[in-house]
Design a protein around this motif. Structure first.
Motif, mmCIF file in Angstrom:
data_model
loop_
_atom_site.group_PDB
_atom_site.id
_atom_site.type_symbol
_atom_site.label_atom_id
_atom_site.label_comp_id
_atom_site.label_asym_id
_atom_site.label_seq_id
_atom_site.Cartn_x
_atom_site.Cartn_y
_atom_site.Cartn_z
ATOM 1 N N THR A 99 0.831 -1.195 0.000
ATOM 2 C CA THR A 99 0.000 0.000 0.000
ATOM 3 C C THR A 99 0.867 1.248 0.000
ATOM 4 O O THR A 99 2.028 1.215 0.450
ATOM 5 N N LYS B 221 -5.050 -4.243 -7.899
ATOM 6 C CA LYS B 221 -5.759 -3.648 -6.777
ATOM 7 C C LYS B 221 -6.649 -4.708 -6.122
ATOM 8 O O LYS B 221 -7.352 -5.445 -6.797
ATOM 9 N N ASN C 91 -7.351 -0.182 -0.420
ATOM 10 C CA ASN C 91 -6.155 0.554 -0.843
ATOM 11 C C ASN C 91 -4.911 -0.335 -0.842
ATOM 12 O O ASN C 91 -3.795 0.143 -0.624
ATOM 13 N N TYR D 281 -2.538 -3.599 -2.760
ATOM 14 C CA TYR D 281 -2.174 -4.195 -4.043
ATOM 15 C C TYR D 281 -1.592 -5.580 -3.816
ATOM 16 O O TYR D 281 -0.929 -5.840 -2.807
#
Length: 260
Positions: free
Chosen positions: A124, A191, A195, A197
Motif C-alpha cells: 500500500t 488492486k 487501498n 495491491y
C-alpha cells in the motif's frame, strides 16, 4: 445497417466502462495514497471494403478489377485493460508521528509499505497508520505494518521517530526498520480493495525516502477528470444517436419492402 448498429453499440459499451473508471477516480480523490486508473481500449479488426458487381469494360472480353478496393471499415472498439497510473501524489504534512509518506527517488520505480493481511502479504501507499490495543503498528483496517523483523511492536514506549531510511525508533532506541518494497514500471500490481495491491512478481529493494508526519494524497486531478467525464458522456451520446439513426433507417427499409 446491422454492422453500424453493432459498431455504435460497442462504442457505447466502451464509454460506459470509461465513465465507471473516471467516476471511481473522482470518488477516491480524498483517499490517501490512491492511484488513479486509466481505461485502455483496442480497436476491433478492420475490414476491407470492395465494390461488387461493377465491372468496367475496356475492350472485347476485358474488364478492370470487378471488385475494386474502396477502403477500410472500422468494426468498433472494446476495453483492453484498466491500467493504474503510479505517478507520485502530492505530499501533505500532518504532524501526526504515525502518518508516513513515501517519496520515490528512483526513476521508473514505485515503492510501497509491506502489509500483513489474512490473505498474505499486500502492498500500500496509504501511510495513515495507528497503534492497536496490542501495541502493533497497523493500517486503518487493522492489518500489520511489516518491518524487517516482522510486525512492528511499539508497546513499551511513548515517542515514535522514523527517519528517512525507514528506521523506527521508540524513545530513542531503534526497534525495527520498515519493510519497503519497490516495483519497476511494467510489473503487474493488482488492486485488491482497502487501498492494497497484490504483486505478480518479486519486489526490489527500495531507494525511496520515508517522510514522517506526512501523507501522500491521491494523484487525481479533479478538473481533468471532470473534463474526461464530460468527454465520455458526449461520446456515449453520439454513439447512442447513431444507434437510433440506424434503427430508424432499418425500420424504414423494412416498411418500404413490406409495401412492395
Amino acid at each position: 445497417m446491422i454492422r453500424g448498429l453493432y459498431t455504435s453499440a460497442s462504442g457505447m459499451l466502451a464509454e460506459m466502462a470509461r465513465t465507471d473508471v473516471i467516476s471511481n477516480n473522482l470518488a477516491n480523490i480524498n483517499t490517501t495514497g490512491f492511484k488513479k486508473d486509466r481505461a485502455v481500449f483496442r480497436a476491433f479488426p478492420e475490414m476491407n471494403i470492395h465494390r461488387y458487381d461493377d465491372p468496367q469494360p475496356v475492350g472485347a472480353g476485358f474488364v478492370i478489377d470487378p471488385v475494386p478496393y474502396i477502403g477500410v471499415l472500422g468494426t468498433g472498439a472494446g476495453l483492453d485493460e484498466i491500467r493504474v497510473d503510479f505517478t507520485q501524489g502530492r505530499i501533505e504534512m500532518t504532524s501526526n508521528p504515525l502518518d508516513l509518506a513515501i517519496e520515490d527517488t528512483a526513476a521508473g520505480e514505485t515503492s510501497f509499505f509491506e502489509i500483513q493481511t489474512p490473505a498474505g502479504i499486500r502492498y500500500t501507499r496509504d501511510g495513515s497508520f495507528t497503534i492497536n490495543a496490542d501495541g502493533f503498528l497497523v493500517t486503518r483496517e487493522g492489518y500489520y505494518v511489516m518491518g524487517e523483523n516482522g510486525p512492528i511492536n511499539l508497546r513499551n514506549g511513548s515517542k515514535v521517530e522514523i527517519n528517512t531510511e525507514g528506521e523506527v525508533y521508540l524513545d530513542g532506541l531503534m526497534v525495527d526498520r520498515l519493510r519497503i518494497a519497490a516495483f519497476p514500471a511494467g510489473l503487474s500490481l493488482e488492486k485488491q480493495g482497502d487501498n492494497l495491491y497484490r504483486a505478480q512478481g518479486v519486489p526490489l529493494p527500495a531507494n525511496a525516502r520515508i517522510i514522517q508526519g506526512a501523507l501522500e494524497r491521491a494523484n487525481v486531478n479533479a478538473v481533468s477528470e471532470m473534463v474526461n467525464l464530460i468527454s465520455a458522456f458526449r461520446a456515449y451520446e453520439a454513439n447512442q444517436r447513431m444507434v437510433r439513426a440506424h434503427d430508424d433507417t432499418l425500420a424504414g427499409a423494412v416498411n418500404e419492402i413490406a409495401k412492395i
